[in-house]
Design a protein around this motif. Structure first.
Motif, PDB file in Angstrom:
ATOM      1  N   ASP A   1      -2.858  77.594 -37.359  1.00  0.00           N
ATOM      2  CA  ASP A   1      -1.788  78.332 -38.032  1.00  0.00           C
ATOM      3  C   ASP A   1      -2.093  78.324 -39.528  1.00  0.00           C
TER       4      ASP A   1
ATOM      5  N   TRP B   1       4.875  75.754 -30.632  1.00  0.00           N
ATOM      6  CA  TRP B   1       4.883  76.472 -31.907  1.00  0.00           C
ATOM      7  C   TRP B   1       5.057  77.971 -31.684  1.00  0.00           C
TER       8      TRP B   1
ATOM      9  N   ARG C   1       8.594  78.734 -31.142  1.00  0.00           N
ATOM     10  CA  ARG C   1       9.410  78.671 -32.362  1.00  0.00           C
ATOM     11  C   ARG C   1       9.260  79.927 -33.205  1.00  0.00           C
TER      12      ARG C   1
ATOM     13  N   THR D   1       2.647  68.883 -35.322  1.00  0.00           N
ATOM     14  CA  THR D   1       3.671  69.904 -35.453  1.00  0.00           C
ATOM     15  C   THR D   1       3.815  70.346 -36.903  1.00  0.00           C
TER      16      THR D   1
ATOM     17  N   TYR E   1      -3.884  72.765 -34.322  1.00  0.00           N
ATOM     18  CA  TYR E   1      -3.303  72.222 -33.097  1.00  0.00           C
ATOM     19  C   TYR E   1      -4.418  71.885 -32.114  1.00  0.00           C
TER      20      TYR E   1
END
Length: 721
Positions: free
Chosen positions: A202, A218, A221, A36, A209
């Motif tokens: 990312d 994610w 979010r 994360t 990930y």
């Protein structure tokens, strides 16, 4: 899966030249993390919208973020010299992103560092914004003539790309990884999950990930609950990935390379996107084993960072595909202009160039890009479970979508088919195979190449036959140009020169790059043959000035098949004008106070002057006027003569009282009109918005420093009738 009717589809469109942006400073580890990560808003790579600057040419950059190729120099030492801070590094490229202090402009600081030879290149970070949707018509009857998997896809049928013969011959992209450098694609989608390569990236937080749920969490979010709407910030990447790698499993749709695996790298996130995230994503993708990179994004301007990142891929035998853009005109867009990439134009259902598709001599091939049926992100139920497949309640599952964003991945999927069969081909050979087997009758020149569709529509049946026959094109090659400028003090590198190669003949490929701090322009993985070389220095949209300050060269250069950049001998080009002046002299200084004002009268245009030489320079000009005179004063700066000055203009009376002021009247140039109240002396005060905007011209101390040798302007005063 619920049966679909075409009438239920939501027509959604996004452009190839997508973009996004946001600013702060702490440092991020360059080692990818595997769990994360924080949201983009917590990243040091975010961009402050207040620092976004638009140039005369329409390019958009970040004023306080400098991208530097260090050439072995310490990033911390360089940042300290600039009074800034290291935000991040890409070690594979020897590149750092440096946050600059208030008052420093990344473009002018970059040119200074290059002129002094401290770095290989230094440039402001370019940024992109999303463009308005492409408006297209409805899906035609041809769409239902052939069905692939469960839903009708005209793009792959016998009237268009004709994929079935290639699949029947075993060309499905098996064993090939394709990186989707785009929105964060929904890897949980039933058409995409089987062919997800197991990693998603990312770049804002440098996080990899490896679990579907972690990636989806994610997404939620950064994007909010996906059940609120089909949100453009994830919609686009899902569609692009499905164009390439949707599984051929009898459900939903199928991708052009249905056995390929895809790696999503999420450059488009809330706000803006800069070229630093793109470069980091390119490096990550290559390092993860991607053999094809799809880039359904683009914009104006030249980015040395994107050029270096694409070269990193090309020199490692990775094929790079880019969308031509949706600008409706003939022009070069970044990165479609770069050597070695495959630029794809969009066709409509009738195999005619779409109205929006950008065109030019750099176009390679064309593919369907109007109302193509592709995947869209899934909704989340109130209980947190994810719906699968199409529902008619808002576009969940599939969509009709238009843009060169989708002709691009059809092209990237074709590259995957080629490399699945012939993995040793170089990027130029992949490109040339597509061109030689394309349907040349598509477009304005039935006999071959045209600027609208390149070499024509990709035809997978013809490509399959060629792959089976086994005769492959010759390998690509490389070229280097070394530009120097002869000055009274000797030869200096011709930095920021434009270098263009034009292939001989009407269908000769065209490639354009810019020289680095040593004066080199590099061309990687291009067609062998003889080219016309055109060189001109410098780019006046950056430095400002007049066309007669540029020098140019026209000659010939030959590229040999199999040549590589590390061994090719550079061609030396010597020019006599175009050296960048980092210490210009303002002919009106000292005029920093009203009592020092330089005279100007109605009908005058000043010579080029500068807001330069001190952190908060003010320039005053005085003129005589009479009561009732209607005057107009114009500052011609960044929007009209180039350079970096975002001007600010104030009119004052003889006592110094402010009568009128203006910041932006014409794309960040200043202009004001006013009727004079009495006979007497009046003053025009010229400065920078960075210095004066915070106080509407009253107090420079409330602003920020702005001291750039490219803060050029011309002041014009007229009496209106």
């Amino acid at each position: 899966m619920k049966k679909i009717s075409l009438a239920a589809l939501t027509l959604t469109t996004l452009l190839a030249a997508c973009g996004g942006q946001p600013g702060t400073m702490p440092q991020v580890s360059t080692a990818p993390q595997a769990s994360t990560a924080p949201a983009l808003s917590q990243s040091p790579l975010s961009i402050d919208p207040a620092q976004i600057v638009t140039t005369k040419a329409g390019e958009t950059y970040v004023r306080n973020q400098l991208v530097v190729n260090l050439r072995g120099r310490s990033a911390e030492a360089l940042a300290a010299d600039l009074g800034g801070q290291v935000l991040d590094r890409i070690p594979e490229l020897d590149v750092a992103l440096i946050g600059l202090p208030a008052g420093k402009d990344a473009r002018s600081e970059g040119v200074r560092l290059m002129r002094e030879g401290q770095v290989r290149y230094a440039a402001a970070q370019l940024v992109q914004r999303r463009e308005a949707p492409v408006k297209t018509g409805q899906l035609g009857e041809q769409a239902v003539k052939q069905v692939f998997d469960q839903l009708p896809q005209y793009a792959l049928d016998a009237n268009h790309m004709n994929a079935q013969p290639a699949w029947d011959a075993g060309y499905t992209g098996k064993g090939v990884k394709v990186a989707v450098i785009d929105d964060p694609a929904d890897v949980s989608h039933p058409d995409l999950r089987p062919n997800w390569a197991g990693k998603a990236f990312d770049p804002a937080t440098n996080t990899t990930y490896t679990k579907v749920q972690d990636w989806i969490d994610w997404l939620d979010r950064i994007d909010g609950k996906l059940d609120q709407k089909v949100n453009g910030s994830i919609d686009h990447g899902t569609a692009v990935a499905s164009t390439i790698s949707s599984a051929k499993d009898g459900k939903g749709i199928v991708g052009v390379a249905p056995d390929s695996k895809f790696l999503p790298a999420a450059i488009f996130q809330p706000g803006f996107v800069g070229d630093y995230l793109v470069a980091r994503s390119v490096i990550w993708s290559v390092n993860q084993g991607a053999q094809v990179l799809n880039n359904s994004w683009g914009g104006l301007g030249y980015s040395p960072l994107i050029k270096q990142a694409m070269d990193y891929a090309l020199e490692r035998n990775v094929t790079v595909v880019v969308s031509a853009g949706n600008s409706y005109r003939e022009e070069w867009r970044n990165p479609a202009q770069l050597p070695g990439v495959i630029a794809s134009a969009a066709l409509d259902i009738n195999n005619e160039k779409s109205g929006f598709s950008t065109y030019g001599r750099h176009i390679s091939v064309a593919a369907p890009g109007v109302d193509v049926l592709l995947a869209s992100p899934l909704f989340i139920n109130e209980d947190g479970t994810r719906k699968s497949g199409y529902t008619a309640d808002g576009g969940s599952g599939y969509q009709l979508i238009s843009g060169t964003s989708f002709s691009g991945p059809y092209t990237a999927g074709t590259a995957a088919l080629i490399l699945g069969a012939k993995p040793d081909l170089d990027p130029y050979q992949v490109r040339r195979l597509m061109e030689e087997t394309a349907d040349a009758s598509v477009g304005s020149n039935a006999a071959g190449f045209d600027r609208e569709t390149g070499h024509g529509l990709i035809r997978l049946d013809k490509l399959a036959a060629r792959l089976k026959a086994g005769n492959m094109p010759e390998k690509g090659g490389a070229a280097r140009v070394k530009v120097e400028i002869q000055t009274p003090g000797g030869y200096v590198p011709g930095i920021l020169a434009d270098a263009v190669l034009e292939g001989d003949g009407a269908d000769g490929a065209v490639y354009g790059v810019q020289t680095d701090a040593d004066g080199y322009a590099n061309f990687v993985s291009i067609a062998p043959g003889t080219y016309t070389l055109r060189v001109a220095t410098p780019d006046l949209t950056l430095t400002g000035g007049n066309p007669n300050e540029r020098d140019s060269y026209v000659g010939k250069i030959t590229v040999t098949s199999g040549s590589v950049l590390s061994t090719v001998v550079p061609l030396r080009v010597v020019l006599t004008k175009g050296a960048v002046n980092l210490n210009p002299v303002d002919p009106y200084e000292p005029n920093d106070k009203m009592e020092q004002a330089a005279p100007i009268k109605y009908g005058d245009r000043t010579n080029v002057a500068y807001i330069f030489g001190k952190p908060r320079d003010l320039d005053f000009f005085s003129f005589m006027g009479k009561a009732g005179d209607k005057i107009q004063a114009d500052v011609h700066a960044r929007a009209t003569i180039g350079g970096s000055l975002d001007s600010f203009l104030v009119l004052r009376d003889s006592a110094g009282k402010k009568l009128a002021f203006n910041d932006d009247a014409n794309a960040q140039d200043s202009s004001l009109t006013h009727t004079l109240p009495a006979d007497g002396t009046y003053y025009l005060e010229v400065s920078s918005c960075t210095i004066l905007c915070a106080s509407d011209g009253d107090d420079p101390a409330k602003g920020q420093d702005d001291d750039s040798p490219f803060n050029k302007y011309v002041l014009e005063l007229q009496q209106l009738k």
